[in-house]
Design a protein around this motif. Structure first.
Motif, PDB file in Angstrom:
ATOM      1  N   LEU A 137     -10.201   0.819  -1.437  1.00  0.00           N
ATOM      2  CA  LEU A 137      -9.864  -0.418  -2.146  1.00  0.00           C
ATOM      3  C   LEU A 137     -11.089  -1.325  -2.272  1.00  0.00           C
ATOM      4  CD1 LEU A 137      -6.305  -1.097  -0.698  1.00  0.00           C
ATOM      5  CD2 LEU A 137      -6.896  -0.184  -2.955  1.00  0.00           C
ATOM      6  N   LEU A 145       0.546   1.921  -3.821  1.00  0.00           N
ATOM      7  CA  LEU A 145      -0.812   2.398  -4.055  1.00  0.00           C
ATOM      8  C   LEU A 145      -0.991   3.838  -3.567  1.00  0.00           C
ATOM      9  CD1 LEU A 145      -2.731  -0.854  -3.150  1.00  0.00           C
ATOM     10  CD2 LEU A 145      -2.857   0.327  -5.343  1.00  0.00           C
ATOM     11  N   VAL A 174       0.827  -1.204   0.000  1.00  0.00           N
ATOM     12  CA  VAL A 174       0.000   0.000   0.000  1.00  0.00           C
ATOM     13  C   VAL A 174       0.861   1.255   0.000  1.00  0.00           C
ATOM     14  CG1 VAL A 174      -1.748   1.324   1.260  1.00  0.00           C
ATOM     15  CG2 VAL A 174      -1.994  -1.148   1.037  1.00  0.00           C
ATOM     16  N   SER A 176      -0.331  -4.401   3.745  1.00  0.00           N
ATOM     17  CA  SER A 176       0.401  -3.312   4.374  1.00  0.00           C
ATOM     18  C   SER A 176       0.691  -3.626   5.835  1.00  0.00           C
ATOM     19  CB  SER A 176      -0.415  -2.017   4.296  1.00  0.00           C
ATOM     20  OG  SER A 176       0.301  -0.940   4.867  1.00  0.00           O
ATOM     21  N   VAL A 208      -7.973  -7.242   1.169  1.00  0.00           N
ATOM     22  CA  VAL A 208      -7.195  -6.133   1.718  1.00  0.00           C
ATOM     23  C   VAL A 208      -6.744  -6.544   3.114  1.00  0.00           C
ATOM     24  CG1 VAL A 208      -7.196  -3.696   2.368  1.00  0.00           C
ATOM     25  CG2 VAL A 208      -8.569  -4.467   0.413  1.00  0.00           C
ATOM     26  N   ALA A 243      -4.161  -6.378  -1.666  1.00  0.00           N
ATOM     27  CA  ALA A 243      -3.386  -5.254  -1.139  1.00  0.00           C
ATOM     28  C   ALA A 243      -2.944  -5.615   0.264  1.00  0.00           C
ATOM     29  CB  ALA A 243      -4.222  -3.987  -1.124  1.00  0.00           C
TER      30      ALA A 243
END
Length: 192
Positions: free
Chosen positions: A90, A40, A36, A79, A98, A77
């Motif tokens: 997202l 992103l 992320v 993080s 996520v 995704a």
């Protein structure tokens, strides 16, 4: 007497050969995993007076993500940080996978690979900083934005010419989809 002919390739010729090898790697991809912060987002954390934090994300990345999902690719995704607005965005783009607050991204992706019956060569992972080194060494196609740290740049098979948060995600998605003849715009993909 034998003669050995040696040809010295120019930088642009070497880049061409490298990109041809990477194009072959793009054809194998079924799964995108994106870090992320710094991929992103643009690595910027905006602090407000009340202590809340905001991150900036790119709309073109959002369209690319929707196109990947719409064409049957897995998109995840991950993080180490937590940001409710990032999770909300997202999910709004259609990404169900996520995962925030991951202390061990490598372990998560190993488990994710087994759970989804994936081969390492099917996975494109895009990251930008030191916490991602171990995982970058494992995936089939390690990629990074142009502004990644030197250690990540060195490990990457593809370096986007675009910085994190400014369209690097769209860049890799578009390349994969084009190589696989899946870069087809659907009317339900809108800027979000």
């Amino acid at each position: 007497m034998q003669f050995i002919c040696v040809r010295i390739f120019s930088h642009s010729e070497l880049s061409y050969f490298h990109s041809m090898n990477v194009l072959a790697e793009f054809k194998k991809i079924t799964t995108f995993i994106f870090d992320v912060d710094g991929v992103l987002t643009d690595s910027t954390v905006l602090l407000s007076g009340d202590g809340s934090q905001a991150r900036r994300m790119n709309v073109k990345d959002g369209i690319g993500l929707q196109m990947a999902i719409g064409n049957g690719f897995r998109v995840t995704a991950i993080s180490e940080s937590v940001s409710a607005p990032v999770i909300e965005r997202l999910r709004k783009l259609g990404i169900e996978d996520v995962h925030m607050s991951l202390l061990d991204k490598k372990k998560f992706v190993e488990d994710h690979r087994v759970k989804n019956n994936l081969q390492w060569e099917e996975i494109l992972y895009m990251a930008d900083d030191l916490p991602d080194l171990a995982l970058m060494k494992m995936v089939g196609l390690p990629c990074c934005p142009a502004d990644a740290v030197p250690e990540i740049l060195e490990l990457s098979k593809y370096i986007s010419p675009v910085n994190g948060g400014f369209g690097c995600v769209r860049d890799v998605i578009e390349k994969v989809l084009r190589v696989q003849d899946k870069w087809i715009f659907h009317d339900d993909v809108v800027s979000k």
